[in-house]
Design a protein around this motif. Structure first.
Motif, short mmCIF file in Angstrom:
data_model
loop_
_atom_site.label_atom_id
_atom_site.label_comp_id
_atom_site.label_asym_id
_atom_site.label_seq_id
_atom_site.Cartn_x
_atom_site.Cartn_y
_atom_site.Cartn_z
N ALA A 88 -7.60 15.45 -11.11
CA ALA A 88 -8.16 16.68 -10.54
C ALA A 88 -7.76 17.89 -11.37
O ALA A 88 -8.58 18.76 -11.65
CB ALA A 88 -7.69 16.85 -9.10
N LEU A 89 -6.51 17.94 -11.82
CA LEU A 89 -6.06 19.04 -12.67
C LEU A 89 -6.78 19.01 -14.02
O LEU A 89 -7.13 20.05 -14.57
CB LEU A 89 -4.55 18.98 -12.88
CG LEU A 89 -3.71 19.35 -11.66
CD1 LEU A 89 -2.24 19.12 -11.95
CD2 LEU A 89 -3.96 20.78 -11.25
N ALA A 90 -7.02 17.82 -14.55
CA ALA A 90 -7.74 17.70 -15.82
C ALA A 90 -9.17 18.19 -15.67
O ALA A 90 -9.70 18.87 -16.55
CB ALA A 90 -7.71 16.25 -16.30
N GLU A 91 -9.81 17.87 -14.54
CA GLU A 91 -11.18 18.35 -14.30
C GLU A 91 -11.21 19.87 -14.18
O GLU A 91 -12.10 20.52 -14.74
CB GLU A 91 -11.75 17.72 -13.03
CG GLU A 91 -12.11 16.26 -13.19
CD GLU A 91 -12.69 15.69 -11.91
OE1 GLU A 91 -13.33 16.46 -11.16
OE2 GLU A 91 -12.52 14.49 -11.67
N ILE A 92 -10.25 20.43 -13.47
CA ILE A 92 -10.20 21.89 -13.33
C ILE A 92 -9.96 22.53 -14.68
O ILE A 92 -10.61 23.52 -15.04
CB ILE A 92 -9.11 22.28 -12.30
CG1 ILE A 92 -9.52 21.82 -10.91
CG2 ILE A 92 -8.85 23.77 -12.33
CD1 ILE A 92 -8.42 21.91 -9.88
N ARG A 93 -9.03 21.98 -15.45
CA ARG A 93 -8.74 22.52 -16.78
C ARG A 93 -9.96 22.45 -17.68
O ARG A 93 -10.30 23.42 -18.37
CB ARG A 93 -7.59 21.74 -17.40
CG ARG A 93 -7.14 22.29 -18.74
CD ARG A 93 -6.13 21.41 -19.41
NE ARG A 93 -6.78 20.15 -19.77
CZ ARG A 93 -6.27 18.95 -19.59
NH1 ARG A 93 -5.07 18.82 -19.06
NH2 ARG A 93 -6.93 17.87 -19.92
N ASP A 94 -10.68 21.32 -17.66
CA ASP A 94 -11.87 21.18 -18.48
C ASP A 94 -12.97 22.15 -18.05
O ASP A 94 -13.66 22.72 -18.89
CB ASP A 94 -12.40 19.75 -18.42
CG ASP A 94 -11.49 18.77 -19.13
OD1 ASP A 94 -10.68 19.22 -19.97
OD2 ASP A 94 -11.60 17.57 -18.84
N ALA A 116 0.83 -1.20 0.00
CA ALA A 116 0.00 0.00 0.00
C ALA A 116 0.87 1.25 0.00
O ALA A 116 0.56 2.22 -0.68
CB ALA A 116 -0.93 0.00 1.21
N SER A 117 1.96 1.23 0.73
CA SER A 117 2.82 2.41 0.77
C SER A 117 3.59 2.57 -0.54
O SER A 117 3.94 3.68 -0.92
CB SER A 117 3.78 2.34 1.95
OG SER A 117 4.69 1.28 1.78
N LEU A 118 3.84 1.49 -1.25
CA LEU A 118 4.56 1.58 -2.51
C LEU A 118 3.66 2.09 -3.64
O LEU A 118 4.12 2.79 -4.53
CB LEU A 118 5.14 0.22 -2.90
CG LEU A 118 6.23 -0.32 -1.98
CD1 LEU A 118 6.64 -1.71 -2.43
CD2 LEU A 118 7.42 0.62 -1.98
N SER A 119 2.39 1.79 -3.60
CA SER A 119 1.52 2.20 -4.69
C SER A 119 0.87 3.56 -4.44
O SER A 119 0.30 4.12 -5.36
CB SER A 119 0.43 1.14 -4.91
OG SER A 119 -0.40 1.09 -3.77
N SER A 120 0.96 4.11 -3.27
CA SER A 120 0.27 5.36 -2.99
C SER A 120 0.85 6.56 -3.75
O SER A 120 0.08 7.40 -4.19
CB SER A 120 0.22 5.64 -1.49
OG SER A 120 1.48 5.98 -1.00
N PRO A 121 2.16 6.69 -3.97
CA PRO A 121 2.62 7.83 -4.76
C PRO A 121 2.09 7.81 -6.18
O PRO A 121 1.72 8.84 -6.73
CB PRO A 121 4.14 7.70 -4.74
CG PRO A 121 4.45 6.91 -3.53
CD PRO A 121 3.28 5.97 -3.38
N ALA A 122 2.01 6.64 -6.79
CA ALA A 122 1.48 6.55 -8.15
C ALA A 122 0.00 6.88 -8.16
O ALA A 122 -0.49 7.60 -9.03
CB ALA A 122 1.72 5.16 -8.72
N ALA A 123 -0.74 6.39 -7.18
CA ALA A 123 -2.17 6.69 -7.10
C ALA A 123 -2.39 8.16 -6.81
O ALA A 123 -3.29 8.79 -7.36
CB ALA A 123 -2.82 5.83 -6.02
N SER A 124 -1.53 8.71 -5.97
CA SER A 124 -1.63 10.14 -5.65
C SER A 124 -1.39 10.99 -6.88
O SER A 124 -2.10 11.96 -7.11
CB SER A 124 -0.64 10.48 -4.55
OG SER A 124 -0.66 11.86 -4.29
N ARG A 125 -0.40 10.62 -7.69
CA ARG A 125 -0.14 11.37 -8.93
C ARG A 125 -1.31 11.27 -9.89
O ARG A 125 -1.66 12.23 -10.55
CB ARG A 125 1.14 10.86 -9.60
CG ARG A 125 2.37 11.55 -9.07
CD ARG A 125 3.60 11.15 -9.86
NE ARG A 125 4.35 10.23 -9.00
CZ ARG A 125 4.73 9.02 -9.33
NH1 ARG A 125 4.50 8.54 -10.52
NH2 ARG A 125 5.39 8.25 -8.48
N HIS A 126 -1.91 10.09 -9.96
CA HIS A 126 -3.06 9.91 -10.85
C HIS A 126 -4.24 10.75 -10.38
O HIS A 126 -4.92 11.37 -11.20
CB HIS A 126 -3.45 8.43 -10.92
CG HIS A 126 -4.65 8.18 -11.77
ND1 HIS A 126 -4.63 8.34 -13.13
CD2 HIS A 126 -5.91 7.81 -11.44
CE1 HIS A 126 -5.82 8.07 -13.61
NE2 HIS A 126 -6.63 7.75 -12.61
#
Length: 68
Positions: free
Chosen positions: A22-28, A7-17
């Motif tokens: 969220a940035l894509a939603e704001i941009r749209d 869980a700790s290894l996959s959280s940075p990748a999930a956090s980036r996603h």
């Protein structure tokens, strides 16, 4: 001794996603907002429901000339 779990290894990748989505939603949102807010074509400003008073007055004047 350090321990790690998956869980700790996959959280940075999930956090980036999550951040990217969220940035894509704001941009749209802003893209759609500006497209709608500053769209130069406003059909409701140019829509005419029928002949107005000037047209009626002109037709009345022309019918009076023809009837005399």
């Amino acid at each position: 001794m350090a321990t790690s779990n998956s869980a700790s290894l996959s959280s940075p990748a999930a956090s980036r996603h999550e951040q990217a989505s969220a940035l894509a939603e704001i941009r749209d949102f802003w893209r759609q907002f500006f497209a709608r807010a500053f769209n130069p074509y406003r059909p409701e400003l140019h829509y005419m429901r029928g002949p107005g008073p000037a047209c009626r007055a002109k037709q009345k004047a022309s019918s009076n000339r023809h009837s005399s």
